[in-house]
Write a protein that holds these residues in place. Structure first.
Motif, mmCIF file in Angstrom:
data_model
loop_
_atom_site.group_PDB
_atom_site.id
_atom_site.type_symbol
_atom_site.label_atom_id
_atom_site.label_comp_id
_atom_site.label_asym_id
_atom_site.label_seq_id
_atom_site.Cartn_x
_atom_site.Cartn_y
_atom_site.Cartn_z
ATOM 1 N N THR A 108 0.822 -1.213 0.000
ATOM 2 C CA THR A 108 0.000 0.000 0.000
ATOM 3 C C THR A 108 0.857 1.265 0.000
ATOM 4 O O THR A 108 0.502 2.259 -0.660
ATOM 5 C CB THR A 108 -0.925 -0.009 1.218
ATOM 6 N N SER A 164 -9.227 -4.765 3.902
ATOM 7 C CA SER A 164 -10.258 -3.943 3.263
ATOM 8 C C SER A 164 -11.542 -3.892 4.075
ATOM 9 O O SER A 164 -12.275 -2.901 4.014
ATOM 10 C CB SER A 164 -10.546 -4.484 1.858
ATOM 11 N N ASN A 199 -16.163 -3.320 -2.672
ATOM 12 C CA ASN A 199 -14.748 -3.678 -2.569
ATOM 13 C C ASN A 199 -13.917 -2.496 -3.064
ATOM 14 O O ASN A 199 -14.102 -2.029 -4.188
ATOM 15 C CB ASN A 199 -14.487 -4.921 -3.416
ATOM 16 N N PRO A 200 -12.975 -1.991 -2.259
ATOM 17 C CA PRO A 200 -12.236 -0.784 -2.682
ATOM 18 C C PRO A 200 -11.391 -1.002 -3.926
ATOM 19 O O PRO A 200 -11.215 -0.072 -4.728
ATOM 20 C CB PRO A 200 -11.368 -0.459 -1.455
ATOM 21 N N THR A 242 -7.600 5.444 -1.431
ATOM 22 C CA THR A 242 -7.980 4.053 -1.179
ATOM 23 C C THR A 242 -6.925 3.322 -0.371
ATOM 24 O O THR A 242 -7.247 2.516 0.512
ATOM 25 C CB THR A 242 -8.222 3.332 -2.517
ATOM 26 N N MET A 246 -5.697 1.579 4.540
ATOM 27 C CA MET A 246 -5.092 0.257 4.708
ATOM 28 C C MET A 246 -3.670 0.364 5.257
ATOM 29 O O MET A 246 -3.253 -0.463 6.084
ATOM 30 C CB MET A 246 -5.078 -0.487 3.371
#
Length: 461
Positions: A108, A164, A199-200, A242, A246
Motif C-alpha cells: 500500500t 479492506s 470492494n475498494p 484508497t 489500509m
C-alpha cells in the motif's frame, strides 16, 4: 593457519535460502494459480507500459500502476501461503504472521508513492501540455480493467480481504455508498453488491476506467489534451485515498497497538478474571494484534497463598482464550512472610513470649543518622522501601520489649505504662543509646546480635 572443519555444513547464501522457500511454496497446488496470474500480470504490464509510451498518456500510466499493485497483491498472497506452512521457531516464537502484515503495508505504501509520482508529473504537464495519441488508449484501458477485475475476483487474497473490511472507509467508498443506497432503493436486488460498501479495489478499477473513457472521448471530439492530465490526477488521488486507510491499519498492527473495537471486550474479560476465586489482583495487562485476526497478550495475576496455581491458571486462560489466541499468564502468590523473632539464640530461662510484644523497628546505621532534636532517624536522600512485594520485611528488624499492657481478669501483673521522662532517663528516647542495651530491650542477658556493650552511640551491624 585456521582451524579445519571436516564436517562443517555449507552456508547458503541469501538467494539460496530464498530459492529454497520458493520451492516450498511452489510445491503447494494452491500456489500454482497465483504463479500463473503473476506471469500473465508481467506480460500485461509490459504491453501497457509500451502503450503508455506510444500514446504519451500519463492517465494510462497511472492506471497501469494499479496493475503493478496487483502484482504486489499476488506476492502477498504467496507470502500468506508460506506463513501457514512455517511453524514458530525459537527465534520467532510468535510465528511469521507479522510478515504478511508487513507485505500489505509495503504494497500500500508503494502504491501511494506511485500516486505521488503521478501527481508530480501531472503538475509539470500543466505547464507544457504534450499531444496525446488515442490509438492504443482505449485498448489499454480495457486490457488493464479486464485483467484487474479477473485477478481480484478469481484469487482469494486473505490478507487484503481482511484489511479492506477492517480498515476505515475511504472517501471514494463513502461517496459511492450514498449513491448505492439511492440506487438500491429503486432496485433492491443490487443491495448484495453495493451495500454496505463496495470492494475498494474493484471500485478504483471501475472509477479509473471510467476516467480514461471520458479522456478518450474528449480528446477525440475536441482535441482537449489537458483532460488527460486531469484524469491522471483524479486516478492518483483515488489511489492514494484508497490505500491510505489500509496503510494506517497495517501500520498500527506493526506498532503492536490494541485494536479499538476489542478494547471493551478485553475490559469485560479482565473484570471477570479479577472476580475468580483466589484472584487478588490483575495487573500489567498488555494486548496487541499479532497478525490479521489474531491477538496476543500477557497479564500478571496475584493470587492468595492458599490458592491452587494450576486451577487459577486454567480458569484465567479459559476466560481470555476466547479473544486472545496467544496468551502468557504469570501467576505469583501473595507472599506475606512474618519476620524472625530474634537473630541469635536466646536462653530458655529468660524469655517467656507470652509476656512480650514483637515490635518491628527500622534498621539504623549509627548515631550519625540520628537527629538530636527530634530523637528520630534523619531521613536519607533516597530511603530504601520499608516494604515491597518482592522482598517483604527486608529492611525491618524485630525488637522484643516488655509487655506493659493491662492483663484482664486481674492476674496481678504490672499495670499502666512507663512515662516518657523515665524513658529518656533510661535511654529509650533514642534507640541504641542508654546505660545498657539490655534496658532497651527489657533484658540484660539476651545473647542477641545487639550485644550488651555499654558504649554510647555504637552503631549496630
Amino acid at each position: 593457519m585456521g582451524t579445519i572443519h571436516l564436517f562443517r555444513k555449507p552456508q547458503r547464501s541469501f538467494f539460496g535460502k530464498l530459492l529454497r522457500e520458493f520451492r516450498l511454496v511452489a510445491a503447494d497446488r494452491r500456489s500454482w494459480k497465483i504463479l500463473l496470474f503473476g506471469v500473465i500480470n508481467l506480460v500485461c504490464t509490459g504491453f501497457l507500459l509500451m502503450w503508455c509510451s506510444s500514446t504519451n498518456s500519463i492517465a494510462l500510466t497511472a492506471y497501469t500502476y494499479l496493475t503493478i499493485f496487483d502484482l504486489f497483491s499476488l506476492m502477498t498472497c504467496l507470502i500468506s501461503y508460506w506463513v501457514t506452512m512455517r511453524k514458530p521457531s525459537p527465534v520467532y516464537s510468535f510465528g511469521f504472521e507479522r510478515l504478511e502484515v508487513l507485505a500489505v503495508f509495503a504494497s500500500t505504501v508503494l502504491a501511494q508513492l506511485g500516486a505521488l509520482f503521478i501527481l508530480k508529473e501531472s503538475a509539470e504537464r500543466f505547464l507544457e501540455q504534450p499531444e496525446i495519441h488515442t490509438g492504443r488508449l482505449l485498448v489499454g484501458t480495457f486490457v488493464a480493467l479486464s485483467f484487474n477485475l479477473f485477478t481480484m475476483l478469481s484469487i482469494r487474497n486473505k490478507p487484503f480481504a481482511y484489511v479492506s473490511e477492517a480498515a476505515s472507509t475511504s472517501w471514494l467508498q463513502e461517496h459511492v455508498a450514498d449513491l448505492s443506497r439511492s440506487l438500491c432503493g429503486i432496485i433492491p436486488g443490487l443491495s448484495s453488491i453495493f451495500l454496505p460498501r463496495m470492494n475498494p479495489f474493484v471500485l478504483i478499477d471501475l472509477a479509473g476506467a471510467f476516467a480514461l473513457c471520458i479522456t478518450y472521448m474528449l480528446i477525440e471530439i475536441n482535441n482537449y489534451f489537458a483532460v488527460d492530465t486531469a484524469s491522471a490526477i483524479a486516478i492518483a488521488l483515488m489511489t492514494f485515498g484508497t490505500m491510505y486507510p489500509m496503510s494506517v491499519y497495517s501500520g498500527k498492527v506493526l506498532l503492536q497497538t490494541t485494536p479499538p473495537h476489542v478494547i471493551g471486550q478485553l475490559d469485560k474479560l479482565i473484570r471477570e478474571v479479577s472476580t475468580l476465586d483466589g484472584v487478588l489482583e490483575v495487573r500489567n495487562e498488555h494486548f496487541w494484534t499479532l497478525g490479521f485476526g489474531s491477538l496476543a497478550g500477557s497479564v500478571h495475576v496475584r493470587i492468595r497463598r492458599d490458592a491452587n496455581e494450576q486451577m487459577v491458571l486454567a480458569h484465567v486462560t479459559n476466560r481470555l482464550y476466547t479473544l486472545v489466541s496467544t496468551l502468557t499468564v504469570q501467576i505469583f502468590k501473595d507472599d506475606w512472610i512474618r519476620p524472625a523473632l530474634l537473630s541469635g539464640p536466646v536462653a530458655a530461662n529468660v524469655l517467656n513470649f507470652s509476656d512480650h510484644h514483637i515490635i518491628p523497628m527500622p534498621l539504623l546505621k549509627g548515631t550519625d543518622d540520628l537527629n538530636p532534636v527530634t530523637s528520630t532517624p534523619a531521613k536519607p536522600s533516597s530511603p530504601p522501601p520499608e516494604f515491597s512485594f518482592d522482598t517483604p520485611g527486608k529492611n525491618v528488624n524485630p525488637v522484643i520489649l516488655l509487655n506493659t499492657q493491662t492483663r484482664p481478669y486481674g492476674f496481678g501483673l504490672n499495670h499502666g505504662h512507663t512515662p516518657y521522662s523515665s524513658m529518656l532517663n533510661q535511654g529509650l528516647g533514642v534507640p541504641g543509646i542508654g546505660a545498657t542495651q539490655g534496658l532497651r530491650t527489657g533484658f540484660t542477658n539476651i545473647p542477641s546480635r545487639y550485644g550488651t556493650n555499654n558504649r554510647i552511640g555504637q552503631p549496630r551491624p
